[in-house]
Design a protein around this motif. Sequence first.
Motif, PDB file in Angstrom:
ATOM      1  N   MET A   1      -2.500  -2.186   7.448  1.00 31.74           N
ATOM      2  CA  MET A   1      -2.074  -1.083   6.606  1.00 31.74           C
ATOM      3  C   MET A   1      -1.420  -0.036   7.498  1.00 31.74           C
ATOM      4  O   MET A   1      -1.940   0.266   8.580  1.00 31.74           O
ATOM      5  N   ARG A   2      -0.280   0.516   7.025  1.00 30.18           N
ATOM      6  CA  ARG A   2       0.382   1.550   7.811  1.00 30.18           C
ATOM      7  C   ARG A   2       1.218   2.470   6.932  1.00 30.18           C
ATOM      8  O   ARG A   2       1.621   2.104   5.830  1.00 30.18           O
ATOM      9  N   LEU A   4       4.610   4.201   6.184  1.00 33.27           N
ATOM     10  CA  LEU A   4       6.012   3.935   6.470  1.00 33.27           C
ATOM     11  C   LEU A   4       6.806   5.222   6.609  1.00 33.27           C
ATOM     12  O   LEU A   4       7.750   5.299   7.358  1.00 33.27           O
ATOM     13  N   ASP A  24       4.784   6.888   1.958  1.00 34.54           N
ATOM     14  CA  ASP A  24       4.894   5.517   1.497  1.00 34.54           C
ATOM     15  C   ASP A  24       3.910   4.694   2.306  1.00 34.54           C
ATOM     16  O   ASP A  24       3.729   4.931   3.501  1.00 34.54           O
ATOM     17  N   LEU A  25       3.265   3.754   1.658  1.00 30.28           N
ATOM     18  CA  LEU A  25       2.178   3.006   2.272  1.00 30.28           C
ATOM     19  C   LEU A  25       2.465   1.515   2.223  1.00 30.28           C
ATOM     20  O   LEU A  25       2.802   0.980   1.166  1.00 30.28           O
ATOM     21  N   GLN A  26       2.354   0.861   3.359  1.00 26.61           N
ATOM     22  CA  GLN A  26       2.455  -0.598   3.398  1.00 26.61           C
ATOM     23  C   GLN A  26       1.047  -1.143   3.506  1.00 26.61           C
ATOM     24  O   GLN A  26       0.379  -0.964   4.524  1.00 26.61           O
ATOM     25  N   ILE A  27       0.594  -1.783   2.441  1.00 27.99           N
ATOM     26  CA  ILE A  27      -0.756  -2.347   2.393  1.00 27.99           C
ATOM     27  C   ILE A  27      -0.800  -3.651   3.197  1.00 27.99           C
ATOM     28  O   ILE A  27      -1.675  -3.861   4.024  1.00 27.99           O
ATOM     29  N   THR A  28       0.141  -4.556   2.922  1.00 24.73           N
ATOM     30  CA  THR A  28       0.301  -5.816   3.654  1.00 24.73           C
ATOM     31  C   THR A  28       1.795  -5.994   3.889  1.00 24.73           C
ATOM     32  O   THR A  28       2.600  -5.167   3.444  1.00 24.73           O
ATOM     33  N   GLU A  29       2.177  -7.063   4.523  1.00 21.65           N
ATOM     34  CA  GLU A  29       3.605  -7.345   4.721  1.00 21.65           C
ATOM     35  C   GLU A  29       4.322  -7.459   3.375  1.00 21.65           C
ATOM     36  O   GLU A  29       5.506  -7.178   3.275  1.00 21.65           O
ATOM     37  N   ILE A  31       3.167  -6.024   0.307  1.00 18.71           N
ATOM     38  CA  ILE A  31       2.849  -4.992  -0.685  1.00 18.71           C
ATOM     39  C   ILE A  31       3.098  -3.610  -0.112  1.00 18.71           C
ATOM     40  O   ILE A  31       2.508  -3.230   0.907  1.00 18.71           O
ATOM     41  N   ARG A  32       3.965  -2.848  -0.800  1.00 16.48           N
ATOM     42  CA  ARG A  32       4.245  -1.456  -0.425  1.00 16.48           C
ATOM     43  C   ARG A  32       4.099  -0.578  -1.662  1.00 16.48           C
ATOM     44  O   ARG A  32       4.456  -0.979  -2.753  1.00 16.48           O
ATOM     45  N   TYR A  34       5.176   3.226  -2.911  1.00 18.08           N
ATOM     46  CA  TYR A  34       6.009   4.393  -2.615  1.00 18.08           C
ATOM     47  C   TYR A  34       5.535   5.585  -3.437  1.00 18.08           C
ATOM     48  O   TYR A  34       5.097   5.430  -4.572  1.00 18.08           O
TER      49      TYR A  34
END
Length: 93
Positions: A1-2, A4, A24-29, A31-32, A34
Amino acid sequence: MRILNLSTGGHRGGGEMVLVAQFDLQITEAIRIYGMRLLKTPEGRFISYAPTALGGRRSVTFSKPTAEAITALALSTYTELVTADELSCKSTF
């Protein structure tokens, strides 16, 4: 998780909570999400909210441990951004 993308914002909006940042959040490669918001409650706690859909309903929800992890990551990213900005402003004078 990171995280963006994170932009600071410090206005109250229409409620009791203060908008600290949007991100904005990237849960997995794959799933994002915004348009997440980092908010500060009147009691001083920080919480994260997913964007809302038509009618104000939450479009995404998280388990308590996941919500806490998202909030901790967003707050850490916010703190790093604000600290870096303050340091760069001081070094230009």
